[in-house]
Design a protein around this motif. Sequence first.
Motif, PDB file in Angstrom:
ATOM      1  N   GLY A 156      39.379  10.924 -76.529  1.00  0.00           N
ATOM      2  CA  GLY A 156      40.253  11.290 -77.646  1.00  0.00           C
ATOM      3  C   GLY A 156      41.387  12.181 -77.158  1.00  0.00           C
ATOM      4  N   ARG A 214      45.348  11.880 -77.950  1.00  0.00           N
ATOM      5  CA  ARG A 214      46.037  13.059 -78.496  1.00  0.00           C
ATOM      6  C   ARG A 214      47.240  13.421 -77.624  1.00  0.00           C
ATOM      7  N   ARG A 231      45.431  19.971 -79.933  1.00  0.00           N
ATOM      8  CA  ARG A 231      44.480  20.229 -81.034  1.00  0.00           C
ATOM      9  C   ARG A 231      45.140  20.656 -82.339  1.00  0.00           C
ATOM     10  N   ALA A 271      46.615   5.729 -81.608  1.00  0.00           N
ATOM     11  CA  ALA A 271      45.429   5.070 -81.041  1.00  0.00           C
ATOM     12  C   ALA A 271      45.264   3.640 -81.540  1.00  0.00           C
ATOM     13  N   ARG A 327      46.393   1.542 -76.003  1.00  0.00           N
ATOM     14  CA  ARG A 327      44.963   1.472 -75.657  1.00  0.00           C
ATOM     15  C   ARG A 327      44.776   0.836 -74.275  1.00  0.00           C
ATOM     16  N   GLY A 357      34.100   8.794 -77.326  1.00  0.00           N
ATOM     17  CA  GLY A 357      35.279   8.262 -77.996  1.00  0.00           C
ATOM     18  C   GLY A 357      34.907   7.384 -79.170  1.00  0.00           C
ATOM     19  N   MET A 381      33.840   3.418 -76.521  1.00  0.00           N
ATOM     20  CA  MET A 381      33.269   3.555 -75.184  1.00  0.00           C
ATOM     21  C   MET A 381      32.198   2.491 -74.915  1.00  0.00           C
ATOM     22  N   ASP A 393      40.504   4.519 -88.313  1.00  0.00           N
ATOM     23  CA  ASP A 393      39.912   4.209 -86.998  1.00  0.00           C
ATOM     24  C   ASP A 393      38.947   3.018 -87.077  1.00  0.00           C
TER      25      ASP A 393
END
Length: 224
Positions: free
Chosen positions: A35, A39, A90, A102, A108, A128, A131, A183
């Motif tokens: 992640g 980010r 963050r 994402a 990706r 993630g 994964m 997501d």
Amino acid sequence: MRKPVVTIDGPAGSGKSTTAKMVARKLGYTYLDTGAMYRAMTVKALKTGVDLDDPDALARQARETDMAIRPDPDGTRVILDGIDVTDEIRTPAVTQASSIIAAAEGVRKRMVELQRQVGAGGGIVAEGRDMGSVVFKDAEIKIYLDASLGCRALRRKKELEAAGTAVDLEKMEKDIESRDVYDSSREHSPLIIPEGSIIVDTTEMTIEEQVERVIQEVRKKTGE
Ligand code: DC
């Protein structure tokens, strides 16, 4: 013997980061927070002002970005075009926009290449959303962590408050929920329960219990 790959997937606030970090530390494996990579690309997108609704432009930007990953027991450090952005990733603005970045296939593709390089030798705990389903499909141990929405929002609230940011719980629930939907429903590598994964609901579990549970699964496989 080659050490295994452990994948930990799950929605925001399910306890992935804390668990993955502690499991890696206890086993002496590399911890990889994927992640953090999305980010970091988000930090760049917000700085350059690239159109977030243009996946091709986002992909181009990802290809033109020099990203280096420095696995660290305390968290994955990400170096973007020579600058360490680990502390910048963050903020609430980055968190919110990261789902959009994402979702871009080209972004990706580039991140997955880097993730596979880090995991190539095994002995890694990678956390993630994809994964176990995409990046390390052949991982020896696949964990899917989940928890109720209320519990996940409360955990995030506590984390942010510990860092000095005041948070409204209802707003936090809404933010997490909308990120979950985004997501899980995106076209490319959505958050799913990977085939062959062990589902752990952490709603009623302490961090120590979560960590112990994952370590038990690893030991079952490695016979240690
Ligand atoms: O886990 P996180 O909150 O740091 O993730 C940031 C964003 O990146 C989130 O919207 C999900 C996305 N992500 C992803 O799509 N695939 C991953 N392997 C890791 C994170």
